[in-house]
Write a protein that holds these residues in place. Structure first.
Motif, short mmCIF file in Angstrom:
data_model
loop_
_atom_site.label_atom_id
_atom_site.label_comp_id
_atom_site.label_asym_id
_atom_site.label_seq_id
_atom_site.Cartn_x
_atom_site.Cartn_y
_atom_site.Cartn_z
N LEU A 32 2.42 1.89 -3.39
CA LEU A 32 1.45 2.39 -4.37
C LEU A 32 1.07 3.84 -4.09
O LEU A 32 0.81 4.61 -5.00
CB LEU A 32 0.20 1.50 -4.36
CG LEU A 32 -0.91 1.88 -5.35
CD1 LEU A 32 -0.38 1.90 -6.78
CD2 LEU A 32 -2.08 0.91 -5.24
N SER A 33 1.09 4.21 -2.81
CA SER A 33 0.69 5.58 -2.46
C SER A 33 1.65 6.61 -3.08
O SER A 33 1.30 7.76 -3.24
CB SER A 33 0.65 5.76 -0.95
OG SER A 33 1.95 5.95 -0.43
N LEU A 93 0.84 -1.20 0.00
CA LEU A 93 0.00 0.00 0.00
C LEU A 93 0.87 1.25 0.00
O LEU A 93 0.61 2.22 -0.71
CB LEU A 93 -0.92 0.02 1.22
CG LEU A 93 -2.11 -0.94 1.20
CD1 LEU A 93 -2.85 -0.87 2.53
CD2 LEU A 93 -3.05 -0.61 0.06
N SER A 106 -3.96 8.44 1.28
CA SER A 106 -4.70 7.62 2.25
C SER A 106 -4.21 6.18 2.25
O SER A 106 -4.32 5.47 3.25
CB SER A 106 -6.20 7.67 1.98
OG SER A 106 -6.54 6.91 0.84
N LEU A 107 -3.65 5.75 1.14
CA LEU A 107 -3.10 4.39 1.11
C LEU A 107 -1.92 4.28 2.05
O LEU A 107 -1.71 3.25 2.70
CB LEU A 107 -2.68 4.01 -0.32
CG LEU A 107 -3.72 3.23 -1.12
CD1 LEU A 107 -4.91 4.09 -1.42
CD2 LEU A 107 -3.11 2.68 -2.38
N LYS A 124 -4.55 9.07 -2.83
CA LYS A 124 -3.31 8.31 -2.90
C LYS A 124 -2.62 8.29 -1.54
O LYS A 124 -2.14 7.24 -1.09
CB LYS A 124 -2.38 8.91 -3.96
CG LYS A 124 -2.84 8.60 -5.38
CD LYS A 124 -1.73 8.76 -6.41
CE LYS A 124 -1.42 10.21 -6.69
NZ LYS A 124 -0.39 10.38 -7.74
#
Lengths: 419, 419
Positions: free
Chosen positions: B200-201, B197, B223-224, B221
């Motif tokens: 990816l953020s 996560l 928040s990931l 984004k």
């Protein structure tokens, strides 16, 4: 905005209510202002002419900008430095020759340049002409802000305002694709997580724990599988409700439509450029003719040659013709510019609408993302509750009873041996 | 339970309140029952003797079980098939010879076998002896159900009841280790998820989205990464509050303590076995002596040999001595058995307590697991809220304003060209 066409009074417009004197016609400029033309004397004026025909009105020099200049000369002046290349500026053409005043020439005064043509598009110079009101005030509408071309940073080419708007829409399409990609990556992460949890839930670790504690432990392990299901469901919904829509919103037809707009507007610009070239050519021809007339007139006055009045009349006629040609070319140019203008307004409004729709559509689908996230956490929470309940009902005494019943070796105690 | 020692009346116990006749003493059996012994006549009885001394009391045959049988014979009989090997059963030894009754012999009657010794431990036979009450009724306590040995399935060896209890505790230690392993695997899954996560953020996908929509996307984004932090925190807490405690609860000392118990109890069993061997030996010696006496007496009666009364007296004396030896051996055996009994009760209660503690401790820490899970989902939910808020405040009009201000090419509309 309308083309410069002859028109009757618009509602609310101030008029003298007198009929125009003979030879005068009234027209509406693209800015929405009325002006008056005497086709015989080639006079133009903002002021409604009074009945005394033929007399020159307020000299042009004292007027701000007039839609059409006198056929004999053009009236733009060099203003601030041009923003782009191909700026076409026209300097004041004539000085008044001492003593010789012809009706046409009499009109020639020094005039301010009030307009500037950049890349074949004509703009008012700053501070010149009536102040422009925005077509759509307070809306920051595309149709108000993209008339000029933009020089690209390297300085070699320029890009039309319309191109800028178009690029934005194409960019938007790319961004939505990237968002879909991002969601896809999230989906993969969720699937991996679910897979791992599910696998671990099948673990035989501590499976030999029995009784109420054993039950609670079994449920705890199972809850991992339940959690996995929740995350898988999340991943699937992300795919159908967010990723896929983001990918398919505005398919290939969208790009085609944008291309159509692009070509259409570009064509109109080409036409405009062509009309503009004609205007420049006619202007030059007129200048040549006027020079020729001037030279001949001078020569006659100083008896330099055996030119007759006949020759001068001929030169004057040619000059007048050239003036007419120029007027017609300018007229055609203005018509073409007006057509382009209309198409620009229409199309840029369309692009503006598309952008609003794009933003709202994405907003809606990203809110779907947050809704799914929220749901997922709630479902996940509920997976823990059965485990907690079973843990709460763990009873060591019960477990002992179960185990002892199963594993006891006797129910009888030893006693003393007899002799 | 107490050893079979001479004791005065226990409170509440029924007594005749008469002094015992001479020669009689009273004892308390391991079951907590009082019995009486006449050391001269070697009589034993449950019934308190009356003052008429010397007379035989109710014959043993009519009594259920007596703690001590008459020194001359043993009184166990073959009952149900033995559960284990090394079952020691003793058959009734004598028939009453016609006419010849010696004081000792007169006591010999056929007696029922009421006890059985299995692996050197003596139990009452079913239906024989006073009914046993559980030491801890309704509790399914370890101390009531693990006296006998258990034959292992292959049938070659057996395992003591105590071993069964010990193995359970050792198993419990292994199970808690397996639970810790499971939690460890969960931690790894969470860390992997968090890592994915977080990565990816940081993605640049759709980073070029601007305005209010761009802000919302940026927060989405981010928040990931926030979710990743939540899961990492979960993983860390799982480690310190669940996994580690599960691993370290009852360290190595626990196993050492269990081993101590094991050895201690095993030693007592060995002693018991040794005492039992002595009893068997003494029994055999007595049987030999009694046989010898009988033979000699018979020979005298039928004048088979020149054995004198002297010889018979000698034989009788040896027989009596053998009887005394047997009594002493049985007494020692019973003392050892009682000691083992006491240690068993104490230690099995200790194991029972340990098991209760184990279950409660695990329950508590698994509840910590569910609490952390619950917390995690709640924190996770709160990570979505800022995203949703920003999405709610997405405004296409505002975004247009921002973009147009940044990207506009002009603020001036084209106008008609002048001539």
């Amino acid at each position: 905005m309308k083309s410069a066409v002859e028109s009757s009074a618009a509602p609310g417009e101030e008029t003298d209510r007198q009929p125009l004197p003979p030879g005068w016609k009234s027209y509406m400029s693209p800015e929405g202002l009325r002006y008056y033309v005497n086709s015989s004397s080639k006079e133009t004026t903002w002021r409604r002419p009074s009945s005394s025909a033929g007399a020159p009105q307020r000299p042009l020099a004292q007027q701000n900008s007039s839609p059409y200049a006198n056929g004999c000369h053009s009236s733009t002046k060099k203003g601030q430095p041009a923003e782009a290349m191909n700026v076409s500026l026209r300097k004041p053409m004539h000085k008044q020759p001492p003593g010789s005043i012809s009706p046409a020439k009499r009109q020639i005064k020094e005039v301010k340049e009030t307009k500037i043509t950049i890349n074949c598009v004509t703009f008012p110079l700053p501070g010149e002409g009536p102040e422009q009101q925005l077509l759509k005030p307070n809306e920051w509408s595309y149709c108000d802000y993209f008339w000029a071309d933009k020089k690209d940073p390297q300085g070699t080419t320029s890009v039309t305002g319309f191109e800028v708007l178009l690029q934005k829409q194409l960019k938007g399409k790319q961004l939505q694709k990237e968002m879909a990609e991002f969601i896809h990556e999230r989906i993969k992460i969720e699937e991996e997580y679910a897979k791992n949890l599910s696998k671990l839930s099948l673990s035989p670790l501590a499976a030999q724990e029995e009784g109420t504690l054993g039950e609670a432990w079994t449920q705890l392990k199972k809850s991992l599988h339940d959690e996995a299901e929740v995350h898988l469901k999340f991943a699937n919904k992300l795919h159908t409700e967010v990723e896929k829509p983001l990918l398919t919103f505005r398919g290939d037809n969208f790009k085609k439509d944008l291309k159509k707009y692009d070509h259409h507007i570009a064509d109109l610009r080409k036409q405009l450029a062509s009309r503009y070239a004609s205007v420049e050519k006619a202007r030059k021809a007129l200048a040549d003719r006027q020079k020729d007339l001037e030279v001949k007139t001078q020569q006659l006055e100083i008896k330099l040659s055996n030119k007759t009045e006949e020759d001068i009349k001929k030169a004057r006629r040619k000059s007048t013709q050239a003036g007419d040609d120029l007027m017609r070319c300018v007229d055609l140019y203005n018509q073409t510019q007006s057509k382009w203008f209309e198409e620009m307004v229409t199309t840029s409004m369309e692009l503006e609408k598309l952008e609003v729709e794009r933003i709202e559509w994405i907003q809606q689908h990203l809110r779907q993302y947050t809704t799914l996230r929220h749901e997922t956490d709630m479902f996940n929470q509920s997976m823990v509750e059965p485990v907690d309940q079973l843990l709460q009902s763990v009873e060591p005494a019960k477990d002992r009873e179960l185990w002892v019943k199963e594993n006891k070796t006797s129910e009888v105690r030893p006693v003393d041996m007899d002799i």
